[in-house]
Design an enzyme around this catalytic site. Structure first.
Site, PDB file in Angstrom:
ATOM      1  N   CYS A 128     -83.585  52.824  -4.743  1.00 49.08           N
ATOM      2  CA  CYS A 128     -82.276  52.277  -5.114  1.00 49.08           C
ATOM      3  C   CYS A 128     -81.805  51.185  -4.158  1.00 49.08           C
ATOM      4  O   CYS A 128     -81.298  50.138  -4.602  1.00 49.08           O
ATOM      5  CB  CYS A 128     -81.243  53.400  -5.179  1.00 49.08           C
ATOM      6  SG  CYS A 128     -81.156  54.439  -3.699  1.00 49.08           S
ATOM      7  N   HIS A 240     -73.848  52.734  -3.302  1.00 47.91           N
ATOM      8  CA  HIS A 240     -74.361  52.336  -1.994  1.00 47.91           C
ATOM      9  C   HIS A 240     -73.848  50.945  -1.645  1.00 47.91           C
ATOM     10  O   HIS A 240     -73.527  50.134  -2.524  1.00 47.91           O
ATOM     11  CB  HIS A 240     -75.892  52.277  -2.003  1.00 47.91           C
ATOM     12  CG  HIS A 240     -76.559  53.601  -2.149  1.00 47.91           C
ATOM     13  ND1 HIS A 240     -75.894  54.801  -2.099  1.00 47.91           N
ATOM     14  CD2 HIS A 240     -77.888  53.915  -2.337  1.00 47.91           C
ATOM     15  CE1 HIS A 240     -76.769  55.793  -2.257  1.00 47.91           C
ATOM     16  NE2 HIS A 240     -77.978  55.272  -2.396  1.00 47.91           N
TER      17      HIS A 240
END
Length: 339
Positions: A128, A240
């Site tokens: 990711c 994130h």
């Protein structure tokens, strides 16, 4: 079009269901698979109830066009042959095959065409943090070759799965009540804390997560750029963020960098720090794009540029990227074009 989701009960599996519905992915038949623990559970998709089947070594994947797999590396390795033996395209969200030379590692905004050459019938979804970073770096690479990358990540609980998100919420509740917090999904208490460790450490002092960013960036962008990363778990629930420094062959102006990022697919420029405008996890959760701000010259490098980005780890960092791979193949792969 027959589609399967392996690991349907997990956080990414659930996101697959939402994204496939939102994007009106052309599905005639959907099959959900899971472990013994999740087999028998039911989930709604486009107004119809679907029961999770037990993943087994049989012919359940016959006639399945795409299998979105997010059930962990061990499961991916064990069942890859079973999933692909009848021609199913396996789009795998684990780290099992990312560095396999016979498996393309794909971020559609960067190297979509790599997905057309898949000798093992597998396309790997990158880590990711890597996905989010390369989406932003690709338009800058087109301006001037990126020689070096330095990045610090600020990774939310969602990166460790649904149970980890629940643990963070539980920790805050326990601490408010004066109770000892439950710690099982992270090496330390995450609530009111940051942990400078994501994944396990390797012999060189970097974690596996940090080394993924090094190797995966080179494979996706077809580059010799070296990436030095420090990956940190923070106490946000979802999305994130990353602080990124790059060194290019020629100096890039702030204006041309902003213009390139604003025009790039998958990117949204949000860069007006004087007005407190920059990306934050609270705002990027649930969004498809990677949001970029705080673009500025690197004071320590004449050819350097630094920026801040934030994006939803479960969407573009996982499920959305995989669905975009499938969408690209449907349009460009002759073996699937008939669909």
């Amino acid at each position: 079009m027959k589609v399967a989701i392996v690991g349907a009960s997990g956080a990414v599996g659930q996101e697959f269901l939402r994204i496939l519905s939102e994007r009106a992915f052309p599905i005639d038949e959907l099959v959900l698979f899971g472990s013994e623990r999740s087999a028998g559970q039911t989930y709604m998709f486009n107004g119809k109830e679907h029961v999770v089947k037990l993943l087994q070594h049989n012919d359940d994947f016959r006639d399945v066009d795409f299998a979105f797999v997010s059930a962990g590396g061990g499961t991916s390795k064990e069942f890859a042959e079973t999933i692909t033996k009848h021609g199913t395209v396996m789009i795998d969200n684990s780290s099992a095959f990312r560095m396999d030379p016979e498996v393309p590692l794909v971020v559609p905004e960067c190297n979509a065409e790599d997905a057309l050459n898949r000798p093992r019938g597998i396309v790997a979804n990158p880590n990711c943090t890597t996905i989010m970073m390369v989406v932003v770096l690709q338009p800058l690479e087109k301006l001037s070759h990126i020689k070096r990358i330095r990045v610090s990540s600020y990774q939310s609980a969602s990166g460790a799965g649904a149970a980890a998100m629940a643990e963070l919420q539980t920790q805050y509740s326990q601490l408010v009540k004066g109770e000892e917090p439950t710690v099982s999904k992270f090496p330390h208490q995450l609530a009111y804390n940051v942990i400078p460790q994501v994944d396990v450490f390797t012999d060189n002092g970097y974690t596996k997560e940090e080394m993924k960013m090094y190797h995966e960036t080179q494979k996706i962008m077809h580059t010799d750029a070296k990436c030095s990363a420090t990956c940190v778990r923070v106490s946000s629930l979802r999305s994130h963020s990353e602080s990124v420094w790059i060194e290019t062959e020629r100096p890039l102006s702030i204006e041309e960098a902003r213009k390139a990022i604003a025009a790039a697919p998958g990117c949204t420029l949000k860069d007006d720090p004087s007005q407190g405008v920059y990306p934050m996890p609270l705002e990027t959760g649930g969004k498809d794009d990677i949001f970029v701000g705080r673009i500025r010259k690197d004071l320590a490098d004449e050819n350097g540029l630094t920026l801040w980005l934030s994006g939803d780890q479960i969407r573009k960092g996982a499920a959305l990227n995989a669905v975009q791979i499938a969408e690209y193949l449907m349009k460009n792969d002759k073996t699937l074009a008939r669909k």
